[in-house]
Design an enzyme around this catalytic site. Structure first.
Site, mmCIF file in Angstrom:
data_model
loop_
_atom_site.group_PDB
_atom_site.id
_atom_site.type_symbol
_atom_site.label_atom_id
_atom_site.label_comp_id
_atom_site.label_asym_id
_atom_site.label_seq_id
_atom_site.Cartn_x
_atom_site.Cartn_y
_atom_site.Cartn_z
ATOM 1 N N CYS A 1 -13.384 10.252 -45.097
ATOM 2 C CA CYS A 1 -13.009 10.101 -43.687
ATOM 3 C C CYS A 1 -12.164 11.301 -43.260
ATOM 4 O O CYS A 1 -12.647 12.428 -43.262
ATOM 5 C CB CYS A 1 -12.301 8.759 -43.495
ATOM 6 S SG CYS A 1 -11.830 8.372 -41.796
ATOM 7 N N ASP B 1 -22.961 5.525 -38.667
ATOM 8 C CA ASP B 1 -21.547 5.812 -38.456
ATOM 9 C C ASP B 1 -21.294 5.884 -36.955
ATOM 10 O O ASP B 1 -21.843 6.736 -36.261
ATOM 11 C CB ASP B 1 -21.191 7.147 -39.118
ATOM 12 C CG ASP B 1 -19.698 7.405 -39.187
ATOM 13 O OD1 ASP B 1 -18.987 7.059 -38.228
ATOM 14 O OD2 ASP B 1 -19.250 7.967 -40.209
ATOM 15 N N HIS C 1 -19.787 4.072 -41.318
ATOM 16 C CA HIS C 1 -18.625 4.854 -41.735
ATOM 17 C C HIS C 1 -17.898 4.091 -42.850
ATOM 18 O O HIS C 1 -17.876 2.874 -42.868
ATOM 19 C CB HIS C 1 -17.676 5.045 -40.550
ATOM 20 C CG HIS C 1 -16.570 6.009 -40.830
ATOM 21 N ND1 HIS C 1 -16.749 7.370 -40.749
ATOM 22 C CD2 HIS C 1 -15.290 5.808 -41.206
ATOM 23 C CE1 HIS C 1 -15.609 7.972 -41.060
ATOM 24 N NE2 HIS C 1 -14.719 7.046 -41.345
#
Length: 299
Positions: A171, A234, A267
């Site tokens: 991330c 995502d 994600h």
């Protein structure tokens, strides 16, 4: 005044969790997983420290801050190739420590610096606004300075193999991987897990500026191969921006770098303590990470 930016690649939808209670989560919370993202149904991978040396160390950053870092490495003198592990927005919590131990079980010395601790450790916090403030305070030059100190400290350790350093991140940390490989010639390979590559389409000028340098602008500067691992679903990193990065890497002649998109992955698909965990894609990405590091760092 700190300009706040959205955590890299993260949206509110990515952190939608199942209903949970402190009673059900008590054991995992006690173990030190990030409070703000821990799912009740989570069954995170747990890696013991048998055969490893695992400890928290500190060393001086360029601004004089005593930077804490978690280190896990095989027992013995080594030398072992080194992998720097860059956390998500939640800091060095149990998931990141476990990633370090997983790498150590594969013969690496893994080190995870606590980039956010100058302000506050975000791991025990549930207030996302406060977490965003903490993350927003960790600017590019501070993070690169912390990485420089990490590389310098590890180079002085007898157990570290000279000239064999990789970096991986998740991330927020995925974006840092691209930046670090463009900055430091000492890094021989990078693996970026769903780090933002370009500003969001709706980003304000302040947000664009705060996020610089963006990976899409750094392709020419990459000093080692980077493997990018991204999710086709995502919500924070559009597939279009991933394609922009792929094209930038190709134009720069970075033939050793590769971007893999898992079509159905959201994600945070590697984060096994969160509802976003996608086991098959996470395992495949991990096998690709090990292959990339083994090729670059174990020869």
């Amino acid at each position: 005044m700190t300009t706040l930016i959205r955590p890299e690649g993260q949206t509110a939808d990515d952190l939608k969790l199942s209903r949970r209670s402190l009673g059900a989560l008590g054991g995992l919370l006690f173990s030190g997983y990030a409070v703000a993202a821990l799912a009740r149904e989570a069954k995170p991978i747990t890696t013991d420290a048998a055969g490893l040396t695992a400890e928290t160390v500190t060393y001086a950053a360029p601004d004089g801050f005593d930077l804490p870092a978690y280190v896990a490495r095989p027992q013995g003198e080594g030398p072992f190739p080194v992998v720097v592990v860059v956390s998500e927005i939640f800091g060095v919590h149990e998931y990141i420590r476990d990633v370090c131990r997983r790498l150590a079980k594969q013969g690496y010395a893994a080190i995870a610096p606590a980039f956010f601790n100058r302000v506050e450790d975000p791991a025990p916090l549930s207030d996302m606004q406060r977490i965003m403030q903490i993350v927003g305070a960790a600017g590019y030059e501070q993070v690169m300075g912390d990485l420089s100190a990490t590389l310098e400290w590890t180079s002085q350790q007898g157990w570290a193999r000279d000239g064999k350093v990789g970096i991986t991140g998740f991330c927020w940390g995925g974006k840092v991987v691209w930046q670090a490989v463009a900055r430091f010639s000492a890094i021989g390979a990078g693996v970026a897990w769903y780090g933002r590559l370009a500003p969001a389409p709706d980003a304000t000028p302040a947000q664009v500026s705060a996020g610089q340098p963006w990976p899409v602008d750094l392709a020419d500067d990459l000093k080692a191969p980077v493997l990018g691992l991204y999710g086709g679903r995502d919500q924070g990193i559009p597939v279009a921006s991933v394609e922009r990065m792929r094209q930038a890497v190709a134009r720069a002649g970075q033939t050793g770098s590769q971007i893999v998109v898992y079509p159905d992955a959201p994600h945070g698909f590697h984060a096994d303590y969160r509802a976003s965990y996608a086991e098959a894609d996470a395992r495949d990405g991990w096998s690709k990470l090990l292959a990339a590091f083994d090729k670059a760092l174990k020869n």
